[in-house]
Design a protein around this motif. Structure first.
Motif, PDB file in Angstrom:
ATOM      1  N   VAL A 115     -54.813 -54.485 -24.329  1.00 16.56           N
ATOM      2  CA  VAL A 115     -53.472 -54.324 -24.911  1.00 16.56           C
ATOM      3  C   VAL A 115     -52.946 -52.897 -24.780  1.00 16.56           C
ATOM      4  O   VAL A 115     -51.853 -52.605 -25.275  1.00 16.56           O
ATOM      5  CB  VAL A 115     -53.466 -54.752 -26.395  1.00 16.56           C
ATOM      6  CG1 VAL A 115     -53.826 -56.213 -26.540  1.00 16.56           C
ATOM      7  CG2 VAL A 115     -54.390 -53.868 -27.227  1.00 16.56           C
ATOM      8  N   LYS A 116     -53.708 -52.007 -24.141  1.00 17.31           N
ATOM      9  CA  LYS A 116     -53.243 -50.627 -23.999  1.00 17.31           C
ATOM     10  C   LYS A 116     -51.879 -50.547 -23.332  1.00 17.31           C
ATOM     11  O   LYS A 116     -51.032 -49.719 -23.682  1.00 17.31           O
ATOM     12  CB  LYS A 116     -54.255 -49.816 -23.187  1.00 17.31           C
ATOM     13  CG  LYS A 116     -55.360 -49.171 -24.003  1.00 17.31           C
ATOM     14  CD  LYS A 116     -56.222 -48.290 -23.114  1.00 17.31           C
ATOM     15  CE  LYS A 116     -57.346 -47.644 -23.911  1.00 17.31           C
ATOM     16  NZ  LYS A 116     -58.213 -46.797 -23.052  1.00 17.31           N
ATOM     17  N   ALA A 117     -51.655 -51.414 -22.348  1.00 18.37           N
ATOM     18  CA  ALA A 117     -50.397 -51.368 -21.601  1.00 18.37           C
ATOM     19  C   ALA A 117     -49.200 -51.712 -22.469  1.00 18.37           C
ATOM     20  O   ALA A 117     -48.064 -51.360 -22.118  1.00 18.37           O
ATOM     21  CB  ALA A 117     -50.475 -52.324 -20.407  1.00 18.37           C
ATOM     22  N   PHE A 118     -49.442 -52.394 -23.594  1.00 25.16           N
ATOM     23  CA  PHE A 118     -48.326 -52.810 -24.456  1.00 25.16           C
ATOM     24  C   PHE A 118     -47.989 -51.749 -25.503  1.00 25.16           C
ATOM     25  O   PHE A 118     -47.018 -51.907 -26.253  1.00 25.16           O
ATOM     26  CB  PHE A 118     -48.674 -54.126 -25.164  1.00 25.16           C
ATOM     27  CG  PHE A 118     -48.905 -55.273 -24.212  1.00 25.16           C
ATOM     28  CD1 PHE A 118     -47.836 -55.939 -23.622  1.00 25.16           C
ATOM     29  CD2 PHE A 118     -50.196 -55.664 -23.887  1.00 25.16           C
ATOM     30  CE1 PHE A 118     -48.055 -56.982 -22.741  1.00 25.16           C
ATOM     31  CE2 PHE A 118     -50.423 -56.707 -23.005  1.00 25.16           C
ATOM     32  CZ  PHE A 118     -49.352 -57.369 -22.428  1.00 25.16           C
ATOM     33  N   LEU A 119     -48.794 -50.707 -25.602  1.00 28.22           N
ATOM     34  CA  LEU A 119     -48.525 -49.635 -26.563  1.00 28.22           C
ATOM     35  C   LEU A 119     -47.468 -48.681 -26.004  1.00 28.22           C
ATOM     36  O   LEU A 119     -47.306 -48.572 -24.786  1.00 28.22           O
ATOM     37  CB  LEU A 119     -49.811 -48.870 -26.878  1.00 28.22           C
ATOM     38  CG  LEU A 119     -50.976 -49.679 -27.460  1.00 28.22           C
ATOM     39  CD1 LEU A 119     -52.184 -48.773 -27.692  1.00 28.22           C
ATOM     40  CD2 LEU A 119     -50.578 -50.366 -28.749  1.00 28.22           C
ATOM     41  N   PRO A 120     -46.722 -47.988 -26.873  1.00 33.11           N
ATOM     42  CA  PRO A 120     -45.695 -47.043 -26.395  1.00 33.11           C
ATOM     43  C   PRO A 120     -46.295 -45.967 -25.491  1.00 33.11           C
ATOM     44  O   PRO A 120     -47.460 -45.578 -25.646  1.00 33.11           O
ATOM     45  CB  PRO A 120     -45.145 -46.434 -27.692  1.00 33.11           C
ATOM     46  CG  PRO A 120     -45.471 -47.428 -28.753  1.00 33.11           C
ATOM     47  CD  PRO A 120     -46.753 -48.083 -28.333  1.00 33.11           C
ATOM     48  N   GLU A 121     -45.499 -45.481 -24.544  1.00 32.99           N
ATOM     49  CA  GLU A 121     -45.974 -44.487 -23.594  1.00 32.99           C
ATOM     50  C   GLU A 121     -46.404 -43.191 -24.282  1.00 32.99           C
ATOM     51  O   GLU A 121     -47.352 -42.528 -23.857  1.00 32.99           O
ATOM     52  CB  GLU A 121     -44.876 -44.179 -22.561  1.00 32.99           C
ATOM     53  CG  GLU A 121     -44.584 -45.334 -21.618  1.00 32.99           C
ATOM     54  CD  GLU A 121     -43.553 -44.957 -20.575  1.00 32.99           C
ATOM     55  OE1 GLU A 121     -43.128 -43.780 -20.573  1.00 32.99           O
ATOM     56  OE2 GLU A 121     -43.170 -45.825 -19.771  1.00 32.99           O
ATOM     57  N   THR A 122     -45.691 -42.815 -25.342  1.00 32.53           N
ATOM     58  CA  THR A 122     -45.997 -41.551 -26.023  1.00 32.53           C
ATOM     59  C   THR A 122     -47.159 -41.675 -26.999  1.00 32.53           C
ATOM     60  O   THR A 122     -47.565 -40.669 -27.601  1.00 32.53           O
ATOM     61  CB  THR A 122     -44.765 -41.042 -26.784  1.00 32.53           C
ATOM     62  OG1 THR A 122     -44.312 -42.072 -27.683  1.00 32.53           O
ATOM     63  CG2 THR A 122     -43.646 -40.693 -25.816  1.00 32.53           C
ATOM     64  N   ALA A 123     -47.686 -42.889 -27.179  1.00 25.87           N
ATOM     65  CA  ALA A 123     -48.821 -43.072 -28.088  1.00 25.87           C
ATOM     66  C   ALA A 123     -50.099 -42.608 -27.407  1.00 25.87           C
ATOM     67  O   ALA A 123     -50.286 -42.767 -26.197  1.00 25.87           O
ATOM     68  CB  ALA A 123     -48.954 -44.528 -28.504  1.00 25.87           C
ATOM     69  N   GLY A 124     -51.005 -42.017 -28.181  1.00 24.02           N
ATOM     70  CA  GLY A 124     -52.285 -41.580 -27.633  1.00 24.02           C
ATOM     71  C   GLY A 124     -53.216 -42.760 -27.405  1.00 24.02           C
ATOM     72  O   GLY A 124     -52.965 -43.891 -27.862  1.00 24.02           O
ATOM     73  N   ASP A 125     -54.294 -42.523 -26.687  1.00 21.18           N
ATOM     74  CA  ASP A 125     -55.282 -43.579 -26.465  1.00 21.18           C
ATOM     75  C   ASP A 125     -56.004 -43.890 -27.771  1.00 21.18           C
ATOM     76  O   ASP A 125     -56.414 -42.972 -28.495  1.00 21.18           O
ATOM     77  CB  ASP A 125     -56.308 -43.143 -25.420  1.00 21.18           C
ATOM     78  CG  ASP A 125     -55.715 -43.094 -24.020  1.00 21.18           C
ATOM     79  OD1 ASP A 125     -54.721 -43.807 -23.786  1.00 21.18           O
ATOM     80  OD2 ASP A 125     -56.235 -42.333 -23.183  1.00 21.18           O
ATOM     81  N   PRO A 126     -56.187 -45.183 -28.085  1.00 23.91           N
ATOM     82  CA  PRO A 126     -56.908 -45.550 -29.314  1.00 23.91           C
ATOM     83  C   PRO A 126     -58.350 -45.055 -29.274  1.00 23.91           C
ATOM     84  O   PRO A 126     -59.032 -45.187 -28.260  1.00 23.91           O
ATOM     85  CB  PRO A 126     -56.847 -47.085 -29.324  1.00 23.91           C
ATOM     86  CG  PRO A 126     -55.701 -47.431 -28.428  1.00 23.91           C
ATOM     87  CD  PRO A 126     -55.664 -46.364 -27.374  1.00 23.91           C
ATOM     88  N   ASN A 127     -58.800 -44.464 -30.379  1.00 26.05           N
ATOM     89  CA  ASN A 127     -60.194 -44.018 -30.517  1.00 26.05           C
ATOM     90  C   ASN A 127     -60.949 -45.040 -31.347  1.00 26.05           C
ATOM     91  O   ASN A 127     -60.534 -45.378 -32.461  1.00 26.05           O
ATOM     92  CB  ASN A 127     -60.263 -42.648 -31.194  1.00 26.05           C
ATOM     93  CG  ASN A 127     -59.681 -41.555 -30.329  1.00 26.05           C
ATOM     94  OD1 ASN A 127     -59.931 -41.519 -29.135  1.00 26.05           O
ATOM     95  ND2 ASN A 127     -58.906 -40.669 -30.923  1.00 26.05           N
TER      96      ASN A 127
END
Length: 1015
Positions: A115-127
């Motif tokens: 689901v990373k591709a569905f997150l906003p572009e300015t959001a950081g990578d989930p830890n």
């Protein structure tokens, strides 16, 4: 038994084995890790995601909901919770007990990747992280001296790398530091004059500040790599960066901006005892030992301090290992006191130093053997395992006492030392093995107990089991061997009457007369026991219950919350008033450490470290109650003080009420009602709602059609507003190995007032500037500070501390209050926190208790090869309820997990005296003695060893029962249940068990006689 004969015949071999075990144990104890609690494994994972400058609503809709949906299908998931706040999302996944968390984390990572591709572009990578209650700083170190900027540089360049190299230190985090950055303060007038936009400046900086490899070239016999170096080497390079305008003109950055080497706006500050400081939090590695890591840090402090000189001062603010060491020391002290008491009791009964030495040796041998077994099974020395050893101190000598007493009886009958040792030990060895086994099997059902109860109970159970097994081996090997060599003189009757012997003879006579009376009036005796049990059960509602007893760790927290939206400067003014009040508590406060800002500019959080409990008259809770009253007099902020629970750190609030429903706004109103309702309940202290007043927001509504006439989109307008009020990261600048942000910002006077927003110039596609109010309207609202969800439904939490009342009683009153409230349809409540953990743990321990009782019966049935005698012996168990409940009522201690563990252990302990008594009755009857005479004779003969074993166990537990020393509150309920439960059950064993023996023996005779007649 063959083992007994071998040990007596080969004393040298036994001695050498014992010495080898002692040597192994001494080496093991030096390497055993020391901690406050056993390691607690919680199946919890966390997904943390940054979304800079986003409102909580946007974080929830774009980040939290997406991650929740993705991870909800992971196998083993029990609950999914999320917290969405300004700029960050936190999703907690709680798995079912028994879930393989390593595999679960892999599954979570796989779902997040999808689901990373569905997150906003300015959001950081989930830890994705594993949550651990041990993930708490081991030590806080304050850094004072120069100004904050200089301290920050010293911390980053010297101190942090140095500490992170120390053994066991995982990381060091900094609070109160400043962050250096290069700011380009834009001149709007000149930008309009030259027709330059911020985007063109960013593009110019990025295109200039780079280096690249562009191939290779031959030079003679060499092949040279070609590399274009264009990175900034100084701030002058930034100033002289060339900008190409749309009109074709060239100019430099310094023509439209002022370059400043400065620091980011500081949103937080740390004060130690009122002085501005930097605070370093030392985190330990997962498998590291707290005490060892703290020791490494303290040793390294002296070395780094000498290198830094007098300009910088390092001071330990809070050291969690100190309380651990004091707690462990107090338990060790209680063990020594208990051991001394046990030895005194032995000397009193045996009236011989040699005889006392024979039995007393079983204590150190068993202890040292236990340390070796703990080391090889990966256990740690903590307040629970040491509490188990303190419990086992008195029990360690029980088997030896019974064996020695029988050896002594054979010696008095004229047998030789060798025959007395072999016959006396062999005769009662089966009974001793049975009694020890019954104590051990109560721990087997804990294999099926999961969660916190298992994590806490198993190490304690293993410590007790190891000590008892070791003491049993000593009793049937070392004690007979030493008796055959050392007790010739001790066993001679010199004709003198020892005063204690006269007392025991008197006691035996009184007991014999009492036993005869009880056997004569059996129905009356049974009625008295039933009434006593019923009366003790009636005490349950008044006793109450709690999860884990709180220890006076001497730490407290003060939370300061000013009006939402307040500036840091205003919050600091309130903090100064708080500091003024805290000065009046200077005699009890050792360290006062406060963080202002941090998560929000309107919040400040204090951590107070009190002086040790022995140096103050009041407990931490009493001090905090007085402090809370004084702090509430400060106007302009919500201030509350709470004692930190030293019983179970990081295990949640005592009371946590979760409100669930469709709408956040309705939950906010419900939470305020719940806070008002439970505030009236006795024992509830400082209830708070997770629904804050809300952050003031200015919503900007763009007129899309009007903006379109200027060729602008909503996104273009949003980016220009963001640029003016938050700035824009243009590039990075490297200096001395340090990477600094280069940020474009507008002057402070252009981005601080409401007029600055309304008059802001928006650049159109044609280069014309128009005021923002031409294409947008403004509306001031109250937005949420954070949004919570559980299992993809909105949630609001109400939490509370407890004062002067037990958890179980308070929870009952809260449930009554909440049941009386009219919740809207679709809205529910649930009570969690320590209350939920308590109910779950009690349920599992109750199941373990049932299985333990069954296993105790099974072991005795195998031992006696009979179903009746174990049933008789089991009647000692219900009588222990009288002592347990009566003891908790008298001492005003609620039932808790340690207390429940004590009850389970009593199931195996209280039958030991009954086993010895019933077994000897059967031995006498097999010798031809009549039943009643056998019962009375067995009672008289076994009274001495029963009193010895009971007194050594009970009196050795008294130091723990009195909660002497730091952290002793944790073992106190366990000690109280053992002391009162065993004492009362022993009394009833001496009278009630013989009564049940005769009744069931008569019943058996009738049944077998009837069968014979039928045959």
């Amino acid at each position: 038994m063959k083992l007994v004969h071998t040990s007596v015949k080969r004393p040298v071999g036994v001695i050498m084995i014992v010495l080898a075990i002692i040597a192994l144990g001494l080496v093991s104890v030096r390497n055993l890790a020391v901690d406050l609690f056993p390691k607690i494994d919680l199946p919890i994972a966390v997904v943390a995601t940054n979304y800079p400058d986003a409102a909580p609503e946007d974080v929830e809709n774009l980040i939290s909901r997406t991650i929740e949906s993705a991870v909800s299908s992971v196998e083993g998931i029990d609950t999914v919770q999320s917290q969405s706040q300004s700029g960050a999302s936190l999703v907690l996944m709680m798995f079912k007990n028994g879930t393989d968390l390593d595999q679960a984390l892999l599954d979570v990572r796989e779902k997040i990747d999808q689901v990373k591709a569905f997150l906003p572009e300015t959001a950081g990578d989930p830890n994705i992280l594993r949550f651990s209650p041990e993930a708490m700083p081991v030590m806080y170190v304050g850094l004072t001296g120069k100004d904050t900027a200089a301290l920050t540089q010293v911390a980053n360049d010297q101190i942090i790398p140095y500490f992170e190299r120390q053994g066991g230190v995982a990381s060091v985090t900094v609070e109160g530091a400043v962050t250096r950055e290069i700011q380009l303060e834009l001149d709007t007038a000149k930008m309009q004059q030259y027709g330059v936009s911020s985007g063109e400046i960013v593009q110019a900086l990025n295109s200039t500040n780079n280096a690249a490899s562009v191939g290779s070239v031959d030079k003679g016999n060499q092949n040279l790599q070609l590399r274009v170096t264009g990175e900034f080497e100084s701030t002058d390079d930034i100033e002289n960066t060339i900008i190409m305008t749309q009109a074709g003109a060239t100019l430099h950055v310094k023509d439209v901006a002022t370059v400043k080497d400065t620091y980011k706006d500081q949103t937080s500050a740390s004060l130690v005892n009122g002085k501005e400081s930097i605070v370093l939090s030392m985190m330990k590695q997962t498998d590291a030992n707290t005490v060892e890591v703290a020791g490494n840090i303290k040793e390294s402090l002296e070395e780094i301090s000498s290198e830094l000189g007098d300009a910088v001062e390092l001071e330990v603010l809070i050291d969690t290992s100190e309380f651990i060491e004091m707690s462990v020391d107090s338990v060790v002290q209680n063990i020594l006191i208990g051991g001394a008491i046990s030895v005194f009791i032995l000397l009193l009964f045996l009236k011989s130093i040699r005889a006392t030495l024979v039995i007393g040796l079983s204590i150190p041998i068993a202890l040292i053997t236990t340390f070796a077994l703990m080391y090889f099974t990966g256990q740690t020395l903590n307040v629970l395992t040491l509490g188990g050893l303190a419990l086992g101190i008195g029990m360690m000598v029980d088997s030896s006492i019974v064996i020695l007493e029988n050896i002594y009886s054979y010696r008095k009958r004229g047998f030789s030392l060798f025959e007395s040792a072999t016959k006396g030990a062999s005769e009662l060895a089966p009974a001793v093995i049975a009694s020890t086994t019954t104590t051990l099997v109560v721990f087997l059902p804990m294999v099926f107990v999961k969660g916190i109860a298992s994590d806490l109970f198993m190490p304690l159970g293993l410590a007790v089991a190891f000590s008892l097994v070791a003491s049993l081996v000593v009793a049937i090997t070392v004690v007979p061997m030493l008796s055959s060599k050392l007790l010739s003189g001790a066993m001679k009757d010199n004709g003198r009457r020892y005063w204690f012997d006269r007392f025991l003879d008197l006691l035996r006579n009184k007991y014999s007369n009492g036993l005869k009376a009880v056997l004569k009036f059996r129905k009356t005796a049974i009625t008295v026991v039933v009434i006593a049990i019923a009366l003790s059960l009636a005490l349950i509602p008044t006793i109450g219950a709690e999860f884990i007893p709180a220890s006076d760790q001497g730490q407290a927290q003060i939370s300061v919350e000013t009006e939402v939206g307040s500036k840091v400067e205003y919050t600091q003014s309130i903090v100064e008033q708080v500091n003024g009040i805290l000065t009046s508590y200077g005699d009890v406060i050792d360290i006062s450490y406060v963080t202002v800002g941090g998560t929000s500019s309107n919040v400040a959080s204090y951590t107070l470290q009190m002086v040790p409990a022995g140096e103050r008259e009041q407990s931490t809770t009493e001090i905090v109650k007085e402090m809370d009253k004084d702090l509430r007099k400060i106007a302009g902020a919500k201030i509350s003080a709470n004692a930190m629970d030293g019983g179970m750190m990081s295990m949640g609030d005592p009371i946590q009420i979760s409100l669930n429903g469709p709408e956040h706004e309705i939950l906010r109103e419900l939470s305020e009602e719940v806070v008002a309702e439970i505030s009236t309940i006795d024992g509830v202290f400082n209830p708070t709602s997770s629904a804050s007043e809300g952050i003031p927001q200015m919503q900007i509504h763009v007129y899309e059609e009007k903006a379109a006439t200027y060729g602008l989109t909503e996104q273009q307008i949003t980016s220009q507003i963001q640029m003016q009020f938050t700035g824009q990261l243009a590039t990075t600048y490297r200096e001395s190995g340090q990477e600094l942000d280069v940020r474009l910002v507008y002057p402070e006077d252009k981005r601080s007032e409401m007029n600055d927003l309304e008059d802001m110039k928006i650049q159109t596609v044609t280069g014309v500037f128009i005021p923002l109010r031409e294409v947008a309207s403004f509306e001031e609202i109250q937005g949420p500070a954070s949004l919570l969800r559980e299992n993809q439904q909105a949630q609001m939490n109400v939490t509370s501390a407890l004062v002067d009342r037990d958890l179980g009683s308070v929870v009952t009153d809260i449930e009554t209050k909440l049941d009386g409230m009219n919740f809207p349809e679709g809205y529910t409540f649930a009570i969690g926190g320590q209350a939920e953990d308590m109910v779950e743990s009690f349920g599992q321990l109750a199941l373990a208790l049932v299985f333990s009782i069954f296993l105790v019966y099974a072991v005795m049935a195998v031992q006696f090869e009979n179903f009746l005698f174990p049933f008789i012996i089991m009647f000692a168990m219900p009588t222990s309820v009288i002592g347990v409940l009566g003891g908790l009522f008298i001492t005003d201690i609620p039932l808790s997990i340690p207390g429940f563990i004590g009850i389970i252990m009593l199931a195996g302990i209280v039958v030991n005296n009954s086993i010895v008594l019933v077994d000897y009755i059967n031995i006498l009857r097999r010798r031809g003695m009549e039943r009643k005479q056998a019962i009375i004779e067995a009672g008289r003969s076994r009274l001495r060893p029963i009193l010895m074993t009971t007194l050594t166990t009970v009196l050795a537990m008294i130091p723990l029962g009195l909660a002497l020393g730091e952290g002793a509150e944790l073992q106190q309920p366990l000690a109280i249940t053992i002391i009162f439960g065993l004492s009362v059950s022993t009394l009833f064993t001496l009278f009630f068990v013989p009564v049940m023996y005769t009744l069931l023996d008569d019943l058996t005779a009738k049944v077998t006689g009837r069968r014979k007649k039928e045959m």
